[in-house]
Structure formats: C-alpha cells, structure tokens
Design an enzyme around this catalytic site. Structure first.
Site, PDB file in Angstrom:
ATOM      1  N   SER A 194     127.524 112.167 132.608  1.00  0.00           N
ATOM      2  CA  SER A 194     126.147 112.264 133.114  1.00  0.00           C
ATOM      3  C   SER A 194     126.098 111.832 134.575  1.00  0.00           C
ATOM      4  O   SER A 194     125.263 112.286 135.348  1.00  0.00           O
ATOM      5  CB  SER A 194     125.219 111.381 132.286  1.00  0.00           C
ATOM      6  OG  SER A 194     125.333 111.735 130.927  1.00  0.00           O
ATOM      7  N   ARG A 195     127.013 110.947 134.964  1.00  0.00           N
ATOM      8  CA  ARG A 195     127.006 110.434 136.341  1.00  0.00           C
ATOM      9  C   ARG A 195     127.485 111.476 137.360  1.00  0.00           C
ATOM     10  O   ARG A 195     127.291 111.289 138.558  1.00  0.00           O
ATOM     11  CB  ARG A 195     127.863 109.168 136.446  1.00  0.00           C
ATOM     12  CG  ARG A 195     127.220 107.990 135.754  1.00  0.00           C
ATOM     13  CD  ARG A 195     127.937 106.686 136.039  1.00  0.00           C
ATOM     14  NE  ARG A 195     127.160 105.550 135.625  1.00  0.00           N
ATOM     15  CZ  ARG A 195     127.350 104.866 134.493  1.00  0.00           C
ATOM     16  NH1 ARG A 195     128.298 105.208 133.657  1.00  0.00           N
ATOM     17  NH2 ARG A 195     126.572 103.839 134.190  1.00  0.00           N
ATOM     18  N   GLY A 222     133.305 109.486 122.581  1.00  0.00           N
ATOM     19  CA  GLY A 222     134.153 110.335 123.423  1.00  0.00           C
ATOM     20  C   GLY A 222     135.364 109.575 123.942  1.00  0.00           C
ATOM     21  O   GLY A 222     135.289 108.380 124.244  1.00  0.00           O
ATOM     22  N   GLN A 261     123.987  96.840 129.099  1.00  0.00           N
ATOM     23  CA  GLN A 261     125.373  97.165 129.472  1.00  0.00           C
ATOM     24  C   GLN A 261     125.530  97.491 130.950  1.00  0.00           C
ATOM     25  O   GLN A 261     126.590  97.896 131.387  1.00  0.00           O
ATOM     26  CB  GLN A 261     125.931  98.281 128.590  1.00  0.00           C
ATOM     27  CG  GLN A 261     125.319  99.655 128.801  1.00  0.00           C
ATOM     28  CD  GLN A 261     125.799 100.653 127.759  1.00  0.00           C
ATOM     29  OE1 GLN A 261     125.392 100.597 126.595  1.00  0.00           O
ATOM     30  NE2 GLN A 261     126.675 101.556 128.134  1.00  0.00           N
ATOM     31  N   HIS A 313     128.835 115.728 125.302  1.00  0.00           N
ATOM     32  CA  HIS A 313     128.052 115.171 124.190  1.00  0.00           C
ATOM     33  C   HIS A 313     127.931 116.204 123.060  1.00  0.00           C
ATOM     34  O   HIS A 313     128.020 115.862 121.884  1.00  0.00           O
ATOM     35  CB  HIS A 313     126.634 114.823 124.645  1.00  0.00           C
ATOM     36  CG  HIS A 313     126.550 113.725 125.656  1.00  0.00           C
ATOM     37  ND1 HIS A 313     126.128 113.927 126.941  1.00  0.00           N
ATOM     38  CD2 HIS A 313     126.830 112.396 125.555  1.00  0.00           C
ATOM     39  CE1 HIS A 313     126.141 112.790 127.598  1.00  0.00           C
ATOM     40  NE2 HIS A 313     126.567 111.835 126.788  1.00  0.00           N
ATOM     41  N   TYR A 365     120.770 112.525 128.875  1.00  0.00           N
ATOM     42  CA  TYR A 365     121.182 113.439 129.935  1.00  0.00           C
ATOM     43  C   TYR A 365     122.410 114.204 129.433  1.00  0.00           C
ATOM     44  O   TYR A 365     123.481 114.192 130.039  1.00  0.00           O
ATOM     45  CB  TYR A 365     121.461 112.707 131.251  1.00  0.00           C
ATOM     46  CG  TYR A 365     121.168 113.599 132.450  1.00  0.00           C
ATOM     47  CD1 TYR A 365     119.854 113.956 132.745  1.00  0.00           C
ATOM     48  CD2 TYR A 365     122.186 114.121 133.237  1.00  0.00           C
ATOM     49  CE1 TYR A 365     119.564 114.801 133.804  1.00  0.00           C
ATOM     50  CE2 TYR A 365     121.901 114.967 134.298  1.00  0.00           C
ATOM     51  CZ  TYR A 365     120.580 115.290 134.567  1.00  0.00           C
ATOM     52  OH  TYR A 365     120.297 116.137 135.614  1.00  0.00           O
ATOM     53  N   LEU A 366     122.199 114.854 128.296  1.00  0.00           N
ATOM     54  CA  LEU A 366     123.313 115.398 127.514  1.00  0.00           C
ATOM     55  C   LEU A 366     123.996 116.563 128.224  1.00  0.00           C
ATOM     56  O   LEU A 366     123.339 117.365 128.884  1.00  0.00           O
ATOM     57  CB  LEU A 366     122.794 115.852 126.146  1.00  0.00           C
ATOM     58  CG  LEU A 366     122.070 114.773 125.333  1.00  0.00           C
ATOM     59  CD1 LEU A 366     121.583 115.353 124.007  1.00  0.00           C
ATOM     60  CD2 LEU A 366     122.954 113.562 125.086  1.00  0.00           C
ATOM     61  N   HIS A 367     125.309 116.614 128.069  1.00  0.00           N
ATOM     62  CA  HIS A 367     126.092 117.708 128.625  1.00  0.00           C
ATOM     63  C   HIS A 367     127.039 118.234 127.542  1.00  0.00           C
ATOM     64  O   HIS A 367     127.014 117.747 126.391  1.00  0.00           O
ATOM     65  CB  HIS A 367     126.849 117.247 129.874  1.00  0.00           C
ATOM     66  CG  HIS A 367     127.624 115.984 129.669  1.00  0.00           C
ATOM     67  ND1 HIS A 367     128.678 115.895 128.788  1.00  0.00           N
ATOM     68  CD2 HIS A 367     127.482 114.745 130.208  1.00  0.00           C
ATOM     69  CE1 HIS A 367     129.171 114.675 128.809  1.00  0.00           C
ATOM     70  NE2 HIS A 367     128.461 113.950 129.647  1.00  0.00           N
TER      71      HIS A 367
END
Ligand code: PAF
Length: 288
Positions: free
Chosen positions: A193-194, A154, A64, A37, A32-34
């Site tokens: 992504s959240r 990141g 996780q 990323h 769910y790349l932004h």
C-alpha cells in the site's frame, strides 16, 4: 457481503458460526487493498472451503506505528476496498473504528499488550521498536473477536509472519497460520500500500530492492563456498545507493527458522532489506 463495525456484532456472528460449523478464514489488513491482498483473500477462500466464511479486517492500527511514522497519512479508501472485497467474494468485512478497538486509549485505561521477545528483536523490530508489540496485540485481538480457524498473512512481511506463528504457538491460539507468496509488479517491485506514496522517479528507482535480492541470489549461486555477510552487505548497499533517491535502512542475512543473523551467506539463508525511497520506507525479502 456484510459490513460489521462493532466488536460485539462481530463476536456475535463469530460465535454463531462456531456453533454452525463453517470454517472461518481471516485476512487481516490495514486496507488500501491491492492485488497482493486479493491473493490472500483467494487463498483464504480456498482454505475455508466451499461452505466456509472469509472475513477481511481493515484497521489501520495506531499501536504499530512509531512517533513520526506514517500513521496519519497511511492511504485509506474504504469505498474502493469494499468494491474489491465484494468482487473477491468476501463474506464479511470487519472495519472497526478506533473507539471499538482501543475504547479507553484516551485515558490510558487500555493497558494489556501481547509482546513477543525473541523473533521481533532484529530487522524491523530494531528499526521500529514498538512495531511488533502493536502488531501482535492487534492480531491477538482480531483472533479473539473473529474466532477464525485460519488466518492468511503475506510473505512480504516475513518477520511479521514468523512473529505471529510464534505467538500462536506460545499462547496456544487455535488458529492455523498460512503464509502466501509475495505478489510483484511486472518489474519486480513487491506490492505494498505504501507504493502509493512514491513519486514517478522514486517508483522507477524502487525496483532496486528486487534487483539487490537478485544480485545476492546470483552471487550466492555463483560461489562454491560461503560469502562473508559483511562483504555482501557492503556490495549491496553500494549497489542500492547508486539510485539517487535510495537510502538503505538495513540489509540483513539470517536463518529463516529463528531469524538469527548469519556471518556467512550460502543457499538457504534468508535476506531481508528495508530501503527509503525519499521518505517512503519499503521492505522486501527472499530465500537465497
Ligand atoms: O500486515 C498488516 O497489514 C498489519 O501489520 C496487520 C497484520 C493487519 C496488523 O495490523
């Protein structure tokens, strides 16, 4: 761009690269790349050099997520991620299914985990007890599968980067870790992504994480001496909870080198916070 889904296929390619000599840079993600990323990919490309290879892994790692967390609804859009990766010049997208990463997990035959015991205790580790065990295990697996020379993480996940650096040192894993700066929306919200979970009202209020950091930075800059952490924490919690959708999980001040909490806050101390906006839990951090 090549898409690889099997561990064996990826390992074969990685071993071939090892013989040929290109530098391999890995950007591990859960998809769910932004733009955050993509800034990691850009840095990975620069660090790998012109003849290097950039691998992005996309794997929503069940290990996780704790019980009741958002594993099932974590946003996924592989078609869109592929387009972003192609446009960013990624060489290989590694997208393993669960049966490749944890082949025997159904019958509990998967039983080896990597656990970091010091830096992972507080902050996220205190709120999400099994989280870092899942992160270190999957990152160690990705390193063994992809054999990168370097990996880019990141800074939004400050503690994660510290835990991984510790793991790499402790286990003599020959991977150089690079930590890239946080990328923010125009109003200061850190990209995540959240953020996709937020309703319009929650999204407007979510900027309060950044504002709380700025308030702390202002107070530290204005004070000639140390500020008691408990008092500053209390002020920030009250400031954040003026937003109707916000509920503070933690606001912590700590030494960025060893993540030990400090009682007195001054310049150079690291601040991290986790705040629920409705049901969505967001994190942010900064050096004060
Ligand atoms: O930061 C993330 O997206 C994940 O924790 C990581 C490093 C890809 C491991 O699953």
């Amino acid at each position: 761009m090549r898409i690889v889904t099997s561990v064996r296929g990826m390992q074969r390619l990685a071993r071939r690269w090892r013989r040929g000599g290109p530098r391999v840079a890995l950007v591990p993600t859960m998809g769910y790349l932004h733009a955050g990323h993509l800034s990691l990919v850009k840095l990975a490309r620069r660090k790998a050099g012109r003849n290097g290879r950039v691998v992005v892994s996309i794997y929503v790692n069940p290990a996780q997520f704790g019980p009741g967390e958002d594993f099932a609804r974590y946003p996924r859009d592989l078609a869109r991620d592929k387009k972003h990766c192609r446009a960013a010049g990624v060489d290989v997208l590694f997208v393993p299914p669960d049966r490749e990463m944890y082949p025997d997990s159904q019958n509990e035959a998967f039983s080896t985990f990597v656990v970091e015991h010091r830096l992972s205790r507080g902050l996220e580790g205190a709120s999400r007890p099994a989280h870092f065990k899942g992160v270190t295990t999957v990152v160690a697996k990705l390193f063994n599968i992809i054999l990168p020379d370097l990996a880019v993480f990141g800074a939004k996940d400050f503690q994660q980067a510290a835990v991984i650096q510790q793991m790499v040192r402790d286990l003599n894993i020959p991977v150089k870790i690079t930590v890239a700066p946080i990328v923010r929306e125009a109003d200061g919200l850190a990209l995540s992504s959240r953020n996709a979970y937020l309703s319009p009202a929650e999204r407007r209020q979510a900027v309060v994480l950044r504002q709380a950091i700025q308030l702390a930075q202002k107070k530290v800059a204005a004070s000639r001496r140390f500020l008691p952490a408990s008092r500053l924490r209390g002020e920030l919690i009250r400031f954040i909870q003026r937003q109707p959708a916000a509920r503070v999980d933690y606001v912590e001040f700590f030494d960025p080198k060893n993540l030990e909490p400090v009682r007195q806050v001054a310049r150079g101390v690291q601040m991290a916070l986790a705040v629920f906006l409705g049901k969505t839990r967001l994190i942010d951090n900064a050096r004060l």
